[in-house]
Design a protein around this motif. Structure first.
Motif, PDB file in Angstrom:
ATOM      1  N   GLU A  89       0.837  -1.204   0.000  1.00  0.00           N
ATOM      2  CA  GLU A  89       0.000   0.000   0.000  1.00  0.00           C
ATOM      3  C   GLU A  89       0.871   1.254   0.000  1.00  0.00           C
ATOM      4  N   LEU A  90       1.928   1.239   0.804  1.00  0.00           N
ATOM      5  CA  LEU A  90       2.840   2.388   0.832  1.00  0.00           C
ATOM      6  C   LEU A  90       3.528   2.577  -0.519  1.00  0.00           C
ATOM      7  N   LYS A  91       3.935   1.480  -1.147  1.00  0.00           N
ATOM      8  CA  LYS A  91       4.555   1.562  -2.477  1.00  0.00           C
ATOM      9  C   LYS A  91       3.579   2.167  -3.485  1.00  0.00           C
ATOM     10  N   LEU A  92       2.339   1.710  -3.428  1.00  0.00           N
ATOM     11  CA  LEU A  92       1.318   2.224  -4.344  1.00  0.00           C
ATOM     12  C   LEU A  92       1.082   3.710  -4.109  1.00  0.00           C
ATOM     13  N   GLU A  93       0.999   4.106  -2.844  1.00  0.00           N
ATOM     14  CA  GLU A  93       0.807   5.522  -2.522  1.00  0.00           C
ATOM     15  C   GLU A  93       1.987   6.346  -3.023  1.00  0.00           C
ATOM     16  N   GLN A  94       3.210   5.817  -2.819  1.00  0.00           N
ATOM     17  CA  GLN A  94       4.403   6.532  -3.273  1.00  0.00           C
ATOM     18  C   GLN A  94       4.410   6.653  -4.793  1.00  0.00           C
ATOM     19  N   LYS A  95       4.013   5.567  -5.455  1.00  0.00           N
ATOM     20  CA  LYS A  95       3.962   5.576  -6.917  1.00  0.00           C
ATOM     21  C   LYS A  95       2.956   6.621  -7.398  1.00  0.00           C
ATOM     22  N   MET A  96       1.803   6.640  -6.740  1.00  0.00           N
ATOM     23  CA  MET A  96       0.777   7.615  -7.122  1.00  0.00           C
ATOM     24  C   MET A  96       1.258   9.040  -6.855  1.00  0.00           C
ATOM     25  N   ALA A  97       1.941   9.239  -5.735  1.00  0.00           N
ATOM     26  CA  ALA A  97       2.460  10.570  -5.414  1.00  0.00           C
ATOM     27  C   ALA A  97       3.528  10.982  -6.418  1.00  0.00           C
ATOM     28  N   ASP A  98       4.394  10.040  -6.785  1.00  0.00           N
ATOM     29  CA  ASP A  98       5.433  10.338  -7.775  1.00  0.00           C
ATOM     30  C   ASP A  98       4.805  10.674  -9.121  1.00  0.00           C
ATOM     31  N   GLU A  99       3.783   9.897  -9.499  1.00  0.00           N
ATOM     32  CA  GLU A  99       3.104  10.121 -10.764  1.00  0.00           C
ATOM     33  C   GLU A  99       2.413  11.484 -10.765  1.00  0.00           C
ATOM     34  N   PHE A 100       1.777  11.817  -9.672  1.00  0.00           N
ATOM     35  CA  PHE A 100       1.111  13.107  -9.549  1.00  0.00           C
ATOM     36  C   PHE A 100       2.128  14.241  -9.650  1.00  0.00           C
ATOM     37  N   ALA A 101       3.265  14.073  -8.958  1.00  0.00           N
ATOM     38  CA  ALA A 101       4.309  15.110  -8.987  1.00  0.00           C
ATOM     39  C   ALA A 101       4.874  15.271 -10.394  1.00  0.00           C
ATOM     40  N   SER A 102       5.107  14.154 -11.066  1.00  0.00           N
ATOM     41  CA  SER A 102       5.663  14.265 -12.427  1.00  0.00           C
ATOM     42  C   SER A 102       4.638  14.882 -13.378  1.00  0.00           C
ATOM     43  N   GLN A 103       3.356  14.566 -13.219  1.00  0.00           N
ATOM     44  CA  GLN A 103       2.325  15.174 -14.061  1.00  0.00           C
ATOM     45  C   GLN A 103       2.268  16.674 -13.826  1.00  0.00           C
ATOM     46  N   GLN A 104       2.360  17.093 -12.577  1.00  0.00           N
ATOM     47  CA  GLN A 104       2.368  18.536 -12.277  1.00  0.00           C
ATOM     48  C   GLN A 104       3.596  19.200 -12.891  1.00  0.00           C
ATOM     49  N   PHE A 105       4.721  18.506 -12.808  1.00  0.00           N
ATOM     50  CA  PHE A 105       5.945  19.061 -13.366  1.00  0.00           C
ATOM     51  C   PHE A 105       5.798  19.276 -14.871  1.00  0.00           C
ATOM     52  N   TYR A 106       5.256  18.251 -15.573  1.00  0.00           N
ATOM     53  CA  TYR A 106       5.069  18.367 -17.020  1.00  0.00           C
ATOM     54  C   TYR A 106       4.046  19.440 -17.380  1.00  0.00           C
ATOM     55  N   ARG A 107       3.005  19.583 -16.589  1.00  0.00           N
ATOM     56  CA  ARG A 107       1.987  20.619 -16.846  1.00  0.00           C
ATOM     57  C   ARG A 107       2.587  22.009 -16.711  1.00  0.00           C
ATOM     58  N   LYS A 108       3.401  22.162 -15.676  1.00  0.00           N
ATOM     59  CA  LYS A 108       4.037  23.472 -15.460  1.00  0.00           C
ATOM     60  C   LYS A 108       5.011  23.770 -16.612  1.00  0.00           C
ATOM     61  N   ARG A 109       5.667  22.761 -17.072  1.00  0.00           N
ATOM     62  CA  ARG A 109       6.626  22.940 -18.175  1.00  0.00           C
ATOM     63  C   ARG A 109       5.916  23.323 -19.478  1.00  0.00           C
ATOM     64  N   ARG A 110       4.769  22.717 -19.691  1.00  0.00           N
ATOM     65  CA  ARG A 110       4.005  23.022 -20.912  1.00  0.00           C
ATOM     66  C   ARG A 110       3.467  24.436 -20.885  1.00  0.00           C
ATOM     67  N   GLN A 111       3.080  24.856 -19.691  1.00  0.00           N
ATOM     68  CA  GLN A 111       2.491  26.191 -19.563  1.00  0.00           C
ATOM     69  C   GLN A 111       3.530  27.261 -19.837  1.00  0.00           C
ATOM     70  N   ARG A 112       4.759  27.017 -19.721  1.00  0.00           N
ATOM     71  CA  ARG A 112       5.793  28.024 -19.958  1.00  0.00           C
ATOM     72  C   ARG A 112       6.074  28.259 -21.380  1.00  0.00           C
TER      73      ARG A 112
END
Length: 149
Positions: A126-149
């Motif tokens: 469960e912790l691995k899954l949560e970490q994976k989801m958090a990492d995925e969310f963080a990377s998606q935010q990173f890519y969104r911010k990059r696109r907006q620039r």
């Protein structure tokens, strides 16, 4: 609906078996104590009877009374011998029941340990899954911010 772990059923059964073994052990311990008490009572009875005869020391007693006394003491000695056998048998039974209870206790603890390991593994997953989801969310935010620039 969550699936019930079959190990929980096994735990319930092993716990019930342990409880039954504990009751049998308690019963065997009580029987052993009762046999010991009866042996002690017989020994005390013999001692009291011997003291009673000793109080006649120096007095004239009939041959038949003396014969009856020895015959009675022999019977008490036989009863003590039989009771010693009963005590030994009860002790053997008590030891057997204690070993049986310990065996059941070990089985229950083994099942509890399996359940704990299983729960620990599930928490790690469960912790691995949560970490994976958090990492995925963080990377998606990173890519969104990059696109907006």
């Amino acid at each position: 609906m969550a699936k019930k772990d079959p190990l929980l059923t096994v735990l319930k059964l092993t716990s019930e078996a342990e409880e039954q073994a504990a009751l049998q052990l308690k019963s065997a311990q009580l029987a052993f104590q009762k046999c010991q008490s009866q042996l002690e009572a017989l020994r005390n009875y013999r001692l009291d009877y011997m003291k009673q005869m000793e109080s006649h020391h120096g007095k004239t007693i009939s041959a038949s009374y003396y014969h009856q006394f020895h015959q009675f003491v022999r019977q008490v000695d036989e009863a003590i011998t039989k009771q010693l056998t009963s005590v030994a048998d009860a002790d053997t039974q008590r030891v057997h029941r204690q070993e049986y209870w310990q065996e059941k206790q070990q089985k229950r603890k083994a099942v509890e340990l399996l359940l704990e390991h299983k729960a620990q593994k599930a928490r790690q997953e469960e912790l691995k899954l949560e970490q994976k989801m958090a990492d995925e969310f963080a990377s998606q935010q990173f890519y969104r911010k990059r696109r907006q620039r």
